[in-house]
Design a protein around this motif. Structure first.
Motif, PDB file in Angstrom:
ATOM      1  N   HIS A   1       0.831  -1.209   0.000  1.00 14.89           N
ATOM      2  CA  HIS A   1       0.000   0.000   0.000  1.00 14.89           C
ATOM      3  C   HIS A   1       0.866   1.259   0.000  1.00 14.89           C
ATOM      4  CE1 HIS A   1      -3.886   1.925   0.368  1.00 14.89           C
ATOM      5  NE2 HIS A   1      -3.437   2.692   1.344  1.00 14.89           N
ATOM      6  N   GLY A   2       2.103   1.118   0.478  1.00 14.59           N
ATOM      7  CA  GLY A   2       3.024   2.249   0.488  1.00 14.59           C
ATOM      8  C   GLY A   2       3.365   2.743  -0.909  1.00 14.59           C
ATOM      9  N   LEU A   3       3.226   1.879  -1.924  1.00 16.61           N
ATOM     10  CA  LEU A   3       3.472   2.303  -3.309  1.00 16.61           C
ATOM     11  C   LEU A   3       2.440   3.349  -3.723  1.00 16.61           C
ATOM     12  CD1 LEU A   3       4.149  -1.205  -4.901  1.00 16.61           C
ATOM     13  CD2 LEU A   3       5.853   0.598  -4.519  1.00 16.61           C
ATOM     14  N   ARG A   4       1.217   3.173  -3.273  1.00 16.54           N
ATOM     15  CA  ARG A   4       0.142   4.124  -3.563  1.00 16.54           C
ATOM     16  C   ARG A   4       0.440   5.467  -2.908  1.00 16.54           C
ATOM     17  NH1 ARG A   4      -5.403   4.405  -4.833  1.00 16.54           N
ATOM     18  NH2 ARG A   4      -6.769   5.383  -3.298  1.00 16.54           N
ATOM     19  N   HIS A   5       0.896   5.424  -1.660  1.00 14.37           N
ATOM     20  CA  HIS A   5       1.244   6.655  -0.951  1.00 14.37           C
ATOM     21  C   HIS A   5       2.477   7.313  -1.573  1.00 14.37           C
ATOM     22  CE1 HIS A   5      -1.609   6.732   2.378  1.00 14.37           C
ATOM     23  NE2 HIS A   5      -1.572   5.429   2.333  1.00 14.37           N
ATOM     24  N   THR A   6       3.396   6.489  -2.031  1.00 15.38           N
ATOM     25  CA  THR A   6       4.589   7.019  -2.694  1.00 15.38           C
ATOM     26  C   THR A   6       4.191   7.806  -3.941  1.00 15.38           C
ATOM     27  OG1 THR A   6       5.983   5.204  -1.891  1.00 15.38           O
ATOM     28  CG2 THR A   6       6.762   6.401  -3.840  1.00 15.38           C
ATOM     29  N   HIS A   7       3.305   7.217  -4.727  1.00 13.87           N
ATOM     30  CA  HIS A   7       2.827   7.869  -5.953  1.00 13.87           C
ATOM     31  C   HIS A   7       2.219   9.238  -5.642  1.00 13.87           C
ATOM     32  CE1 HIS A   7       1.028   8.270  -9.936  1.00 13.87           C
ATOM     33  NE2 HIS A   7      -0.132   8.538  -9.359  1.00 13.87           N
ATOM     34  N   ALA A   8       1.310   9.274  -4.669  1.00 16.73           N
ATOM     35  CA  ALA A   8       0.622  10.527  -4.340  1.00 16.73           C
ATOM     36  C   ALA A   8       1.585  11.561  -3.764  1.00 16.73           C
ATOM     37  CB  ALA A   8      -0.500  10.250  -3.348  1.00 16.73           C
ATOM     38  N   THR A   9       2.472  11.116  -2.899  1.00 18.47           N
ATOM     39  CA  THR A   9       3.415  12.031  -2.258  1.00 18.47           C
ATOM     40  C   THR A   9       4.363  12.659  -3.271  1.00 18.47           C
ATOM     41  OG1 THR A   9       3.323  10.757  -0.191  1.00 18.47           O
ATOM     42  CG2 THR A   9       5.205  12.229  -0.491  1.00 18.47           C
ATOM     43  N   LEU A  10       4.894  11.848  -4.175  1.00 18.67           N
ATOM     44  CA  LEU A  10       5.813  12.375  -5.185  1.00 18.67           C
ATOM     45  C   LEU A  10       5.111  13.361  -6.113  1.00 18.67           C
ATOM     46  CD1 LEU A  10       7.860   9.165  -6.140  1.00 18.67           C
ATOM     47  CD2 LEU A  10       8.574  11.081  -4.688  1.00 18.67           C
ATOM     48  N   LEU A  11       3.847  13.086  -6.438  1.00 15.16           N
ATOM     49  CA  LEU A  11       3.082  14.016  -7.282  1.00 15.16           C
ATOM     50  C   LEU A  11       2.843  15.342  -6.559  1.00 15.16           C
ATOM     51  CD1 LEU A  11       0.342  11.816  -9.030  1.00 15.16           C
ATOM     52  CD2 LEU A  11       2.366  12.862 -10.055  1.00 15.16           C
ATOM     53  N   LEU A  12       2.470  15.266  -5.289  1.00 14.40           N
ATOM     54  CA  LEU A  12       2.237  16.488  -4.511  1.00 14.40           C
ATOM     55  C   LEU A  12       3.505  17.318  -4.397  1.00 14.40           C
ATOM     56  CD1 LEU A  12      -0.067  15.126  -1.672  1.00 14.40           C
ATOM     57  CD2 LEU A  12      -0.666  16.949  -3.295  1.00 14.40           C
ATOM     58  N   GLU A  13       4.600  16.635  -4.117  1.00 16.16           N
ATOM     59  CA  GLU A  13       5.879  17.338  -3.975  1.00 16.16           C
ATOM     60  C   GLU A  13       6.335  17.961  -5.294  1.00 16.16           C
ATOM     61  OE1 GLU A  13       7.763  14.743  -0.254  1.00 16.16           O
ATOM     62  OE2 GLU A  13       8.389  14.321  -2.323  1.00 16.16           O
ATOM     63  N   ALA A  14       5.866  17.382  -6.396  1.00 18.94           N
ATOM     64  CA  ALA A  14       6.212  17.924  -7.710  1.00 18.94           C
ATOM     65  C   ALA A  14       5.281  19.059  -8.121  1.00 18.94           C
ATOM     66  CB  ALA A  14       6.175  16.819  -8.759  1.00 18.94           C
ATOM     67  N   GLY A  15       4.271  19.349  -7.264  1.00 18.43           N
ATOM     68  CA  GLY A  15       3.371  20.462  -7.529  1.00 18.43           C
ATOM     69  C   GLY A  15       2.118  20.103  -8.298  1.00 18.43           C
ATOM     70  N   ALA A  16       1.762  18.793  -8.350  1.00 19.61           N
ATOM     71  CA  ALA A  16       0.556  18.384  -9.069  1.00 19.61           C
ATOM     72  C   ALA A  16      -0.698  18.895  -8.366  1.00 19.61           C
ATOM     73  CB  ALA A  16       0.511  16.860  -9.182  1.00 19.61           C
ATOM     74  N   ASN A  17      -1.763  19.095  -9.138  1.00 20.75           N
ATOM     75  CA  ASN A  17      -3.032  19.574  -8.613  1.00 20.75           C
ATOM     76  C   ASN A  17      -3.664  18.509  -7.712  1.00 20.75           C
ATOM     77  OD1 ASN A  17      -6.200  19.638  -9.007  1.00 20.75           O
ATOM     78  ND2 ASN A  17      -5.447  21.728  -9.296  1.00 20.75           N
ATOM     79  N   VAL A  18      -4.087  18.915  -6.511  1.00 21.83           N
ATOM     80  CA  VAL A  18      -4.627  17.957  -5.534  1.00 21.83           C
ATOM     81  C   VAL A  18      -5.910  17.312  -6.043  1.00 21.83           C
ATOM     82  CG1 VAL A  18      -5.448  17.640  -3.169  1.00 21.83           C
ATOM     83  CG2 VAL A  18      -3.582  19.239  -3.632  1.00 21.83           C
ATOM     84  N   LYS A  19      -6.749  18.075  -6.714  1.00 22.60           N
ATOM     85  CA  LYS A  19      -8.000  17.525  -7.243  1.00 22.60           C
ATOM     86  C   LYS A  19      -7.720  16.436  -8.266  1.00 22.60           C
ATOM     87  CE  LYS A  19     -12.432  17.241  -7.836  1.00 22.60           C
ATOM     88  NZ  LYS A  19     -13.318  16.717  -6.764  1.00 22.60           N
ATOM     89  N   SER A  20      -6.708  16.640  -9.089  1.00 24.28           N
ATOM     90  CA  SER A  20      -6.342  15.631 -10.087  1.00 24.28           C
ATOM     91  C   SER A  20      -5.839  14.365  -9.413  1.00 24.28           C
ATOM     92  CB  SER A  20      -5.254  16.184 -11.020  1.00 24.28           C
ATOM     93  OG  SER A  20      -5.728  17.309 -11.720  1.00 24.28           O
ATOM     94  N   ILE A  21      -5.098  14.534  -8.322  1.00 22.69           N
ATOM     95  CA  ILE A  21      -4.595  13.383  -7.575  1.00 22.69           C
ATOM     96  C   ILE A  21      -5.751  12.610  -6.950  1.00 22.69           C
ATOM     97  CG2 ILE A  21      -3.202  12.690  -5.576  1.00 22.69           C
ATOM     98  CD1 ILE A  21      -1.364  15.068  -6.203  1.00 22.69           C
ATOM     99  N   GLN A  22      -6.755  13.336  -6.453  1.00 28.84           N
ATOM    100  CA  GLN A  22      -7.938  12.686  -5.874  1.00 28.84           C
ATOM    101  C   GLN A  22      -8.603  11.768  -6.904  1.00 28.84           C
ATOM    102  OE1 GLN A  22     -11.318  15.264  -5.048  1.00 28.84           O
ATOM    103  NE2 GLN A  22     -12.625  13.467  -5.310  1.00 28.84           N
ATOM    104  N   VAL A  23      -8.793  12.275  -8.104  1.00 36.23           N
ATOM    105  CA  VAL A  23      -9.430  11.498  -9.163  1.00 36.23           C
ATOM    106  C   VAL A  23      -8.548  10.315  -9.549  1.00 36.23           C
ATOM    107  CG1 VAL A  23     -10.261  11.551 -11.549  1.00 36.23           C
ATOM    108  CG2 VAL A  23     -10.693  13.491 -10.019  1.00 36.23           C
TER     109      VAL A  23
END
Length: 360
Positions: free
Chosen positions: A305-327
């Motif tokens: 499950h940590g792979l899923r969190h890794t994906h989201a965390t790296l996207l957030l740190e890269a400045g990705a839109n939170v709404k897009s990450i939610q979807v």
């Protein structure tokens, strides 16, 4: 109704219901009559009250009802909670005599035994639901679990890898198919049960996307697939980057070769099938990752499950839109995403504050 004084000084009063006579005793007339009135009130609120059926017997009724209403995986979790946690302690108690303190004692015992807060919460939820059904069926007139505060589950935060750690993990994986499985999971944020149930037909070769429409589960008997997802919002389509898409193409070629060369291959159209085509057990996939994670010297608490969190965390740190990450993650609400990754967004906020003086 006949009110009599017994030889021992107590008063006795009777009441007949459904061809059965009930007796009530008291040291005074009023006490005996009050017990009788309380019983009649119970019958009015619970016309089908059964003073012989046990908690275990009623759980059988509840599970029979649940089996026709919920998904197989959900039913099996109800049955497991009932068999392993509720029946051994409360099973022999007459349902009508179940008291709130007995339920509190059960939850406290489970806490002392070291059960997770999530399991304790689930015990409460299943038991309360079974008792609610008893009230709806007129078997009980009150729910002894109603006044008990629901235990609050506390989840251990999943460990998210840094980009160097993720690269190290991928580097030590020597099985090409498992490498593709882990790479795809890390690059899409899919849940374990979603990526293992992904079908070749879910891959859109023109748009370079994968669609999530089903999940894989495992019980004591077998690994199986359901055409449902965790929530409605979990059913989604994810866009793949070019490198990930090429790995998916390689995996499709590998599976097609296996289909042609494996005698007795059972074709479920899976992108990541077992040796004979059947779905891979989620537990098996997690155990393999543990082995590679240890080889890569990752934190001991890292899970699939940590792979899923890794994906989201790296996207957030890269400045990705939170709404897009939610979807992309398939979260049911924006709040879920924000609550889950508040620690990341707070760090980003601090970084923004440092940049403000340079902007003005």
């Amino acid at each position: 109704m006949a009110l009599k004084k017994r030889n021992d000084g107590r008063y006795k009063v009777t009441y007949s219901s459904h061809g059965k006579r009930h007796y009530f005793y008291g040291s005074t007339r009023n006490e005996a009559l009050a017990k009788r009135e309380a019983f009649i009130l119970e019958l009015q609120k619970a016309p089908n009250i059964d003073r012989e059926i046990t908690v275990s017997e009623w759980l059988d009724e509840y599970l029979l009802d649940a089996k026709n209403r919920v998904a197989r995986a959900t039913y099996l979790s109800y049955e497991s909670i009932s068999r392993n946690h509720i029946r051994p302690i409360l099973g022999d108690i007459v349902l009508a005599k179940l008291e709130p303190f007995m339920i509190r004692d059960l939850l406290n015992k489970k806490q002392k035994d070291g059960c997770s807060t999530r399991t304790i919460e689930y015990i409460y939820v299943v038991l309360k639901a079974a008792l609610t059904l008893a009230i709806n069926d007129g078997v009980l007139y009150r729910n002894p679990a109603a006044g008990i505060k629901k235990p609050k589950a506390t989840k251990e935060p999943s460990i998210a890898l840094t980009l160097p750690q993720l690269k190290t993990l991928l580097h030590v994986i020597d099985d090409p198919e498992y490498f593709r499985l882990i790479y795809l999971t890390a690059s899409t944020g899919m849940r374990r049960e979603e990526v293992l149930a992904l079908r070749i037909s879910d891959v859109n070769t023109r748009r370079h996307t994968v669609s999530i429409n089903q999940t894989v589960h495992h019980d004591n008997r077998q690994t199986y697939i359901t055409n449902t997802t965790k929530t409605d919002s979990s059913q989604r389509t994810i866009l793949l980057d070019d490198e990930t898409y090429e790995l998916v193409r390689e995996q499709i070629k590998t599976v097609q070769k296996r289909k042609a060369s494996t005698f007795g291959y059972k074709d479920f159209d899976l992108l990541f099938p077992g040796p004979t085509g059947r779905p891979i057990s989620p537990t098996q996939a997690s155990k393999r990752l543990k082995t590679y994670a240890k080889k890569a010297k990752l934190p001991s608490g890292f899970t699939f499950h940590g792979l899923r969190h890794t994906h989201a965390t790296l996207l957030l740190e890269a400045g990705a839109n939170v709404k897009s990450i939610q979807v992309r993650l398939g979260h049911s609400s924006f709040k879920t995403t924000m609550d889950t990754y508040s620690h990341v967004t707070s760090n980003m906020e601090e970084d923004v504050l440092k940049k403000i003086p340079k902007l003005i």
